[in-house]
Design a protein around this motif. Structure first.
Motif, PDB file in Angstrom:
ATOM      1  N   ALA A 197     -12.387 -29.839  13.243  1.00  0.00           N
ATOM      2  CA  ALA A 197     -12.467 -29.035  12.027  1.00  0.00           C
ATOM      3  C   ALA A 197     -13.013 -27.664  12.401  1.00  0.00           C
ATOM      4  O   ALA A 197     -13.747 -27.548  13.380  1.00  0.00           O
ATOM      5  N   PRO A 198     -12.627 -26.659  11.671  1.00  0.00           N
ATOM      6  CA  PRO A 198     -11.686 -26.668  10.554  1.00  0.00           C
ATOM      7  C   PRO A 198     -10.239 -26.749  11.025  1.00  0.00           C
ATOM      8  O   PRO A 198      -9.918 -26.429  12.163  1.00  0.00           O
ATOM      9  N   VAL A 199      -9.400 -27.181  10.094  1.00  0.00           N
ATOM     10  CA  VAL A 199      -7.960 -27.191  10.304  1.00  0.00           C
ATOM     11  C   VAL A 199      -7.338 -26.521   9.085  1.00  0.00           C
ATOM     12  O   VAL A 199      -7.713 -26.817   7.949  1.00  0.00           O
ATOM     13  N   ILE A 200      -6.405 -25.629   9.339  1.00  0.00           N
ATOM     14  CA  ILE A 200      -5.685 -24.947   8.268  1.00  0.00           C
ATOM     15  C   ILE A 200      -4.218 -25.292   8.450  1.00  0.00           C
ATOM     16  O   ILE A 200      -3.645 -25.055   9.514  1.00  0.00           O
ATOM     17  N   ILE A 201      -3.619 -25.862   7.393  1.00  0.00           N
ATOM     18  CA  ILE A 201      -2.217 -26.265   7.467  1.00  0.00           C
ATOM     19  C   ILE A 201      -1.462 -25.576   6.339  1.00  0.00           C
ATOM     20  O   ILE A 201      -1.837 -25.692   5.175  1.00  0.00           O
ATOM     21  N   LEU A 202      -0.386 -24.882   6.702  1.00  0.00           N
ATOM     22  CA  LEU A 202       0.491 -24.256   5.721  1.00  0.00           C
ATOM     23  C   LEU A 202       1.692 -25.173   5.514  1.00  0.00           C
ATOM     24  O   LEU A 202       2.342 -25.574   6.489  1.00  0.00           O
ATOM     25  N   PHE A 203       1.950 -25.503   4.265  1.00  0.00           N
ATOM     26  CA  PHE A 203       3.086 -26.344   3.897  1.00  0.00           C
ATOM     27  C   PHE A 203       4.114 -25.502   3.157  1.00  0.00           C
ATOM     28  O   PHE A 203       3.760 -24.697   2.296  1.00  0.00           O
ATOM     29  N   VAL A 204       5.367 -25.698   3.503  1.00  0.00           N
ATOM     30  CA  VAL A 204       6.472 -25.081   2.781  1.00  0.00           C
ATOM     31  C   VAL A 204       7.362 -26.218   2.303  1.00  0.00           C
ATOM     32  O   VAL A 204       7.831 -27.023   3.110  1.00  0.00           O
ATOM     33  N   ASP A 205       7.515 -26.315   1.002  1.00  0.00           N
ATOM     34  CA  ASP A 205       8.272 -27.409   0.383  1.00  0.00           C
ATOM     35  C   ASP A 205       7.784 -28.777   0.850  1.00  0.00           C
ATOM     36  O   ASP A 205       8.571 -29.675   1.140  1.00  0.00           O
ATOM     37  N   GLY A 206       6.456 -28.913   0.969  1.00  0.00           N
ATOM     38  CA  GLY A 206       5.842 -30.191   1.303  1.00  0.00           C
ATOM     39  C   GLY A 206       5.828 -30.554   2.778  1.00  0.00           C
ATOM     40  O   GLY A 206       5.288 -31.582   3.157  1.00  0.00           O
ATOM     41  N   LYS A 207       6.411 -29.704   3.606  1.00  0.00           N
ATOM     42  CA  LYS A 207       6.453 -29.987   5.042  1.00  0.00           C
ATOM     43  C   LYS A 207       5.524 -29.026   5.788  1.00  0.00           C
ATOM     44  O   LYS A 207       5.456 -27.846   5.470  1.00  0.00           O
ATOM     45  N   GLU A 208       4.862 -29.555   6.806  1.00  0.00           N
ATOM     46  CA  GLU A 208       3.975 -28.718   7.605  1.00  0.00           C
ATOM     47  C   GLU A 208       4.785 -27.641   8.311  1.00  0.00           C
ATOM     48  O   GLU A 208       5.781 -27.923   8.970  1.00  0.00           O
TER      49      GLU A 208
END
Length: 109
Positions: free
Chosen positions: A73-84
């Motif tokens: 941690a930390p982890v930052i995840i960007l999702f586009v249309d529910g997918k990483e």
């Protein structure tokens, strides 16, 4: 911009389904890096009003670690249309992250 606190898989799934572009900040209790990075990311996201901002604490929501293979941690995840679409962990270079976000948002519009 304020974030939504995610505390269950159902809430996470609903949030991802209802926001085409979503950024999840995964923190850990007693993590000084997490606590200093969070307001910087929150401030950065003011430039990206199309991104929904979510927050969770892996200590309070351990299932998320298994689902997204979170080991630090930390982890930052960007999702586009529910997918990483993009992931940063532990040491986040804010300039590079901002550049990546800008490129992603520009490519989607």
């Amino acid at each position: 911009m304020s974030s939504i606190t995610i505390q269950s898989m159902e809430q996470l799934d609903g949030w991802l389904e209802s926001h085409p572009i979503a950024l999840l900040f995964v923190s850990k209790n007693h993590c000084s890096v997490c606590h200093s990075l969070y307001p910087q990311i929150e401030n950065m996201l003011k430039e990206f009003p199309t991104i929904s901002f979510g927050y969770t604490v892996v200590d309070d929501f351990p299932n998320i670690a298994g689902r997204f293979l979170i080991f630090t941690a930390p982890v930052i995840i960007l999702f586009v249309d529910g997918k990483e679409y993009l992931r940063e962990a532990r040491i986040v270079h804010l300039d590079q992250f901002h550049h990546q976000l800008t490129r992603v948002i520009q490519s989607l519009t």
